[in-house]
Design an enzyme around this catalytic site. Structure first.
Site, PDB file in Angstrom:
ATOM      1  N   HIS A  55       0.831  -1.215   0.000  1.00 53.77           N
ATOM      2  CA  HIS A  55       0.000   0.000   0.000  1.00 53.77           C
ATOM      3  C   HIS A  55       0.862   1.259   0.000  1.00 53.77           C
ATOM      4  CE1 HIS A  55      -3.914   2.017   1.217  1.00 53.77           C
ATOM      5  NE2 HIS A  55      -3.031   3.000   1.274  1.00 53.77           N
ATOM      6  N   HIS A  57       1.268   5.293  -2.319  1.00 53.62           N
ATOM      7  CA  HIS A  57       0.688   6.210  -3.315  1.00 53.62           C
ATOM      8  C   HIS A  57       1.850   6.795  -4.117  1.00 53.62           C
ATOM      9  CE1 HIS A  57      -3.420   6.482  -1.402  1.00 53.62           C
ATOM     10  NE2 HIS A  57      -2.702   5.905  -0.445  1.00 53.62           N
ATOM     11  N   GLN A 152      -9.720   9.632  -4.539  1.00 55.11           N
ATOM     12  CA  GLN A 152      -9.303  10.395  -3.357  1.00 55.11           C
ATOM     13  C   GLN A 152     -10.423  11.248  -2.761  1.00 55.11           C
ATOM     14  OE1 GLN A 152      -5.854  10.986  -1.506  1.00 55.11           O
ATOM     15  NE2 GLN A 152      -7.747  11.264  -0.359  1.00 55.11           N
ATOM     16  N   HIS A 210      -9.582   1.947   0.762  1.00 50.88           N
ATOM     17  CA  HIS A 210      -9.305   2.691   1.997  1.00 50.88           C
ATOM     18  C   HIS A 210     -10.605   2.664   2.793  1.00 50.88           C
ATOM     19  CE1 HIS A 210      -5.892   4.185  -0.248  1.00 50.88           C
ATOM     20  NE2 HIS A 210      -5.488   4.926   0.768  1.00 50.88           N
ATOM     21  N   GLU A 213     -10.779   4.852   7.491  1.00 55.50           N
ATOM     22  CA  GLU A 213      -9.508   5.467   7.898  1.00 55.50           C
ATOM     23  C   GLU A 213      -9.821   6.728   8.704  1.00 55.50           C
ATOM     24  OE1 GLU A 213      -6.947   6.713   4.712  1.00 55.50           O
ATOM     25  OE2 GLU A 213      -5.207   6.943   6.038  1.00 55.50           O
ATOM     26  N   ASP A 309       2.295   3.424   2.925  1.00 55.51           N
ATOM     27  CA  ASP A 309       1.312   4.445   2.543  1.00 55.51           C
ATOM     28  C   ASP A 309       1.988   5.625   1.837  1.00 55.51           C
ATOM     29  OD1 ASP A 309      -1.280   5.275   2.272  1.00 55.51           O
ATOM     30  OD2 ASP A 309      -1.616   5.802   4.362  1.00 55.51           O
TER      31      ASP A 309
HETATM   32 FE   FE2 Z   1      -3.433   5.137   1.471  1.00 52.06          FE
END
Ligand code: FE2
Length: 413
Positions: A55, A57, A152, A210, A213, A309
């Site tokens: 995971h 980005h 997002q 996701h 979170e 992440d």
């Molecule tokens: Fe993430």
């Protein structure tokens, strides 16, 4: 090529391991057969399958400070800072690729060979998707990359959000993502999950969402995800990422939830360094850790892998690609520093990640499997996590992608 005198993680004794044309061909007890003069001498160091980053980005890496730093350290300021970045910077495919490649080089230094990256599909120029899809193809013999269509700003909470998701899938993205806890309402969150599963079925894609979170113990989209996965029998291809809210669920609800989680077969991902940094920010004291129930999931036999992440982005300002550092934080925060857990804690950044990515078939030190391995300057899990031992050799499909000379300290007392 022969690696002579190595330990193999999980086995007793020393071995000589041969690989040819990208495949392991022979594994024999050390000293049983002659080895060629140019064999790599492992001197008792541990060989294991490569680390897996489940995971990250890559479209956002190494953008920390542009246009400004995330001053509150919250997830939500991270999202708004990224929004400023993507709407004020000219997005250029070559620049995104170069940043992502720099991050992949960092990760290669620490033994990572499999990477699942999210890519923002609410950035409507789609330069990030274009860049990472190109990189996935260009890098495939060095590091295997999977991409996730990550909305997002939401799917239902964005105009034409569903069209954006579909466009990403048409461009070849590997997994369907989501962010139900960030949608405008609970109803939108639930609808987004149903849509994610429909889209994954349509494209025969994996799912990586996701999910929850947030420190809000009322954020319960995980139960909807797990129920969908159970109904559609898609658990083995579904990952719930972060699930931070589970750290705030009451125990009675959680014990009921775990029955569903086990039956659904879904997999989990936690990013302890990022979540410990981003969550708990609105608490005074006691402050929550902001991470999911890593140990409880692990003890229940539910697959959970740890990831980074971020590397220096609007959500997390530091990080160098080292999953051992993430593991160290995860086992501390998750109360997994007991003797038994330390014996196999490397599973959290290796085989468990491989299961999340559904690549376990090409994963393992066995004759006939692809020659994917790392050599650590340590002899077992306990020693490696204690010393944060460096990876000194990383081989993917028989190609050496990283070599390192271990540092030698001279102590003057
Ligand atoms: Fe993430």
């Amino acid at each position: 090529m022969v690696i002579t005198g190595c330990r193999i993680r999980g086995k007793e004794g020393l071995y000589d391991v041969t690989y040819d044309n990208g495949v392991f061909t022979k594994i024999v007890v050390h000293g049983k057969e002659e080895v060629p003069k140019d064999a790599y001498r492992a001197d008792g160091r541990m060989m294991m399958p490569p680390f897996v980053e489940p995971h990250i980005h890559l479209d956002c890496v190494l953008t920390a400070g542009i246009p400004h730093y995330n001053m509150s350290g919250t997830l939500f300021e991270g999202i708004s800072t990224w929004h400023e970045y993507k709407t004020t910077q000219p997005l250029v495919v070559s620049e995104i690729k170069e940043r992502a490649k720099t991050a992949l080089r960092l990760m290669a230094e620490y033994g990572v060979q499999f990477v699942r990256t999210h890519v923002d599909v609410t950035e409507t120029s789609f330069k990030g998707v274009e860049a990472l899809e190109e990189l996935k193809e260009e890098m495939k013999d060095i590091i295997e990359i999977q991409t996730v269509a990550f909305p997002q700003n939401g799917i239902l909470s964005v105009r034409d959000g569903k069209k954006l998701m579909e466009k990403a899938m048409d461009m070849g993205v590997s997994c369907v993502g989501g962010i139900p806890h960030y949608e405008f309402s609970r109803e939108f969150g639930i609808e987004s999950i149903n849509y994610i599963f429909d889209l994954a079925e349509k494209y025969d894609a994996m799912i990586d969402v996701h999910c929850d979170e947030i420190d809000d113990g009322q954020s319960r989209f995980l139960e909807t995800m797990a129920t969908q996965a159970w109904q559609r029998e898609m658990g083995s291809r579904t990952v719930a990422a972060h699930t931070c809210a589970m750290g705030s669920y009451n125990d009675a609800y959680c014990s009921k939830l775990f029955r569903l989680l086990k039956e659904s077969g879904i997999r989990f991902n936690s990013c302890p360094s990022a979540s410990m940094h981003l969550q708990g920010r609105i608490d005074t004291y006691p402050k929550r850790r902001g991470i999911t129930r890593i140990k409880e999931l692990w003890d229940a036999g539910i697959n959970i892998a740890l990831g980074q992440d971020s590397i220096a982005d609007p959500w997390y300002p530091i990080g160098v690609g080292n999953l051992l550092r993430v593991l160290e934080m995860g086992i501390h925060a998750g109360h997994m520093t007991g003797y038994e857990d330390l014996q196999h804690c490397l599973d959290l950044i290796s085989i468990n990640g491989a299961r999340n990515l559904c690549v376990e078939e090409e994963y393992g030190i066995e004759a006939g499997k692809p020659a994917n391995f790392i050599l650590l300057d340590g002899k077992d899990d306990y020693e490696v996590i204690r010393y944060l031992s460096p990876v000194i050799l990383s081989v993917h499909n028989g190609n050496t992608i990283m070599e390192k000379t271990p540092a030698v300290a001279t102590i003057h007392f």
